[in-house]
Design a protein around this motif. Sequence first.
Motif, PDB file in Angstrom:
ATOM      1  N   PRO A 125     -43.054  27.918  15.793  1.00  0.00           N
ATOM      2  CA  PRO A 125     -43.661  29.229  15.477  1.00  0.00           C
ATOM      3  C   PRO A 125     -42.634  30.212  14.938  1.00  0.00           C
ATOM      4  CG  PRO A 125     -44.371  28.448  17.646  1.00  0.00           C
ATOM      5  CD  PRO A 125     -43.265  27.536  17.202  1.00  0.00           C
ATOM      6  N   PHE A 126     -43.129  31.244  14.274  1.00  0.00           N
ATOM      7  CA  PHE A 126     -42.243  32.260  13.727  1.00  0.00           C
ATOM      8  C   PHE A 126     -42.820  33.632  14.009  1.00  0.00           C
ATOM      9  CE2 PHE A 126     -44.972  30.597  10.327  1.00  0.00           C
ATOM     10  CZ  PHE A 126     -45.663  31.742   9.953  1.00  0.00           C
ATOM     11  N   GLY A 127     -42.020  34.663  13.734  1.00  0.00           N
ATOM     12  CA  GLY A 127     -42.471  36.029  13.956  1.00  0.00           C
ATOM     13  C   GLY A 127     -42.738  36.310  15.420  1.00  0.00           C
ATOM     14  N   LEU A 128     -43.824  37.012  15.697  1.00  0.00           N
ATOM     15  CA  LEU A 128     -44.164  37.372  17.072  1.00  0.00           C
ATOM     16  C   LEU A 128     -44.458  36.162  17.939  1.00  0.00           C
ATOM     17  CD1 LEU A 128     -46.475  40.454  16.423  1.00  0.00           C
ATOM     18  CD2 LEU A 128     -44.140  40.496  17.277  1.00  0.00           C
ATOM     19  N   ASP A 129     -44.868  35.065  17.324  1.00  0.00           N
ATOM     20  CA  ASP A 129     -45.207  33.858  18.093  1.00  0.00           C
ATOM     21  C   ASP A 129     -43.979  33.052  18.506  1.00  0.00           C
ATOM     22  OD1 ASP A 129     -47.925  34.406  17.806  1.00  0.00           O
ATOM     23  OD2 ASP A 129     -47.993  33.429  15.843  1.00  0.00           O
ATOM     24  N   HIS A 130     -42.817  33.426  17.974  1.00  0.00           N
ATOM     25  CA  HIS A 130     -41.590  32.692  18.296  1.00  0.00           C
ATOM     26  C   HIS A 130     -40.931  33.330  19.521  1.00  0.00           C
ATOM     27  CE1 HIS A 130     -38.106  30.155  17.529  1.00  0.00           C
ATOM     28  NE2 HIS A 130     -37.329  31.208  17.687  1.00  0.00           N
ATOM     29  N   VAL A 131     -40.889  32.595  20.623  1.00  0.00           N
ATOM     30  CA  VAL A 131     -40.315  33.087  21.877  1.00  0.00           C
ATOM     31  C   VAL A 131     -39.096  32.234  22.220  1.00  0.00           C
ATOM     32  CG1 VAL A 131     -40.701  33.521  24.327  1.00  0.00           C
ATOM     33  CG2 VAL A 131     -42.558  33.883  22.679  1.00  0.00           C
ATOM     34  N   LYS A 132     -37.953  32.875  22.350  1.00  0.00           N
ATOM     35  CA  LYS A 132     -36.736  32.147  22.692  1.00  0.00           C
ATOM     36  C   LYS A 132     -36.664  31.875  24.187  1.00  0.00           C
ATOM     37  CE  LYS A 132     -33.918  34.206  19.023  1.00  0.00           C
ATOM     38  NZ  LYS A 132     -32.716  35.017  18.734  1.00  0.00           N
ATOM     39  N   VAL A 133     -36.193  30.698  24.532  1.00  0.00           N
ATOM     40  CA  VAL A 133     -35.926  30.323  25.924  1.00  0.00           C
ATOM     41  C   VAL A 133     -34.450  29.960  26.023  1.00  0.00           C
ATOM     42  CG1 VAL A 133     -36.475  28.742  27.794  1.00  0.00           C
ATOM     43  CG2 VAL A 133     -38.284  29.532  26.261  1.00  0.00           C
ATOM     44  N   PHE A 134     -33.763  30.546  26.996  1.00  0.00           N
ATOM     45  CA  PHE A 134     -32.314  30.382  27.107  1.00  0.00           C
ATOM     46  C   PHE A 134     -31.947  29.454  28.259  1.00  0.00           C
ATOM     47  CE2 PHE A 134     -33.004  34.335  24.945  1.00  0.00           C
ATOM     48  CZ  PHE A 134     -31.989  34.415  24.012  1.00  0.00           C
ATOM     49  N   GLU A 135     -30.925  28.630  28.020  1.00  0.00           N
ATOM     50  CA  GLU A 135     -30.355  27.825  29.094  1.00  0.00           C
ATOM     51  C   GLU A 135     -29.434  28.693  29.938  1.00  0.00           C
ATOM     52  OE1 GLU A 135     -28.333  24.808  26.998  1.00  0.00           O
ATOM     53  OE2 GLU A 135     -30.137  23.646  26.535  1.00  0.00           O
TER      54      GLU A 135
END
Length: 443
Positions: free
Chosen positions: A105-115
């Motif tokens: 996904p891109f834009g608002l639908d792109h949610v980053k998850v961090f290790e």
Amino acid sequence: MSATSSPLKRERDDAGAISSEDDYFTPASSASPAPSKKPKSPSASISSATTPTSTEGTTTSIVNKSEQLEAIFKNLRLRRIVKENHSSEINQMAFCLDQRHNKTPFGLDHVKVFEQRGAVKRDPWDNSNILGTTGGPQANIYDNEHCGDHLDIMSHFLLDPVGEEGSEELPEMLTCCWIHQPQDAILATAGTDKVIHILSLSRSKELVRLTGHSHTITDIQAHPFNDDYLLSASKDGSVRMWNILTGKCLLIFEIKASVVCFSPNSEGKTFLTGGYNGEIREWSIPTMDTEPEEPIVILANESRVLQSGLHSARIDCIRFAKGKVLSKSVNGKVEYWDPETLAQIRTFNIKNTASNQCRFDVSLDELFFCVGTSNGSVYIYNIDTGRTVTELKHRRSTKAIRTCIFARDSRTVICAGEDSFIWRYDYVTDETLNEWANWKAEP
């Protein structure tokens, strides 16, 4: 250059075709399992709370999405500065955004998850963290999301002089683009040495040099549906299509064009050229059952003039948004128009800028574009409304911006230009901005 001389083709033939998306190249620093939960990060707060769901695709959802993105753009602040060592202009930058092979996904639908260690978890085939820049005699490649979102240098290519024996003049790279290849990320770059350099990120070496142009190459574009083909525009009065695996030139279009752009709705069968006199033409790519032994020549009278009076100066960038064309000339005017009816939809007069060459960028949702100015700032415009959303500016950025781009999540805008600096503006939450505003140094 013969077919047998290409290491890229030999390695592909040896390896065989790869169809699994899991086999696409991903740097070790960013390879990770699929996201499992939403991150506790500033950028997640807007997307998780306000992204449209059931109304996605409707007029209402587009309006809501535009408003949410405008709020993000207004909260962009300068967070990173990188100085490249060639002390020349940075002429173009490009993220490795492969929308055909990558469904992230891109834009608002792109949610980053961090290790826990700070790296961003991403799907194995998503290379959109990789940033390529070209300027002076160099091509540099950065990881934009590794270890706390720094611009970490991954690869550095110093391109040797090409030309007559004894020539020591270093070339200036003017343009670049990414090309998808199995198990690799390929950066093509070209400029004043009249050669297209095909660079491998995974192998950290130059694979092929495409030779044939007799003057400076001003623009290159990867074919949107064939990962082996590349289009180049040169001051020698020709646009050429190449096969990067064999190193062969397949087609020669007789036109002196400053930029080229494939038409997204034609499956790569047509493209536009922008000229030095402001003219924009449409070209059709002939069907090739087999690749010709010698290049096929297409004359100018076999193309169609789409615009001849819309621009009065050299075209320096063409992009598409929602099936319509955005074309920019160096006098600071961007025109939005319909390639079918040729009707002019809207004119954007870039504020506070003199004559300036700058490659602008369209966000992946095709709702906004960003463009640089001659005084070091970047403007973001809403394409549908014509409204100026915000100006990105810092007191240290005073030189002309030559290129600017959106990140996949639209929460980062990166620009560069005359002073060989890379400027990265990131989204900052309202809470953090309030903390900054109320901060007082201890006595």
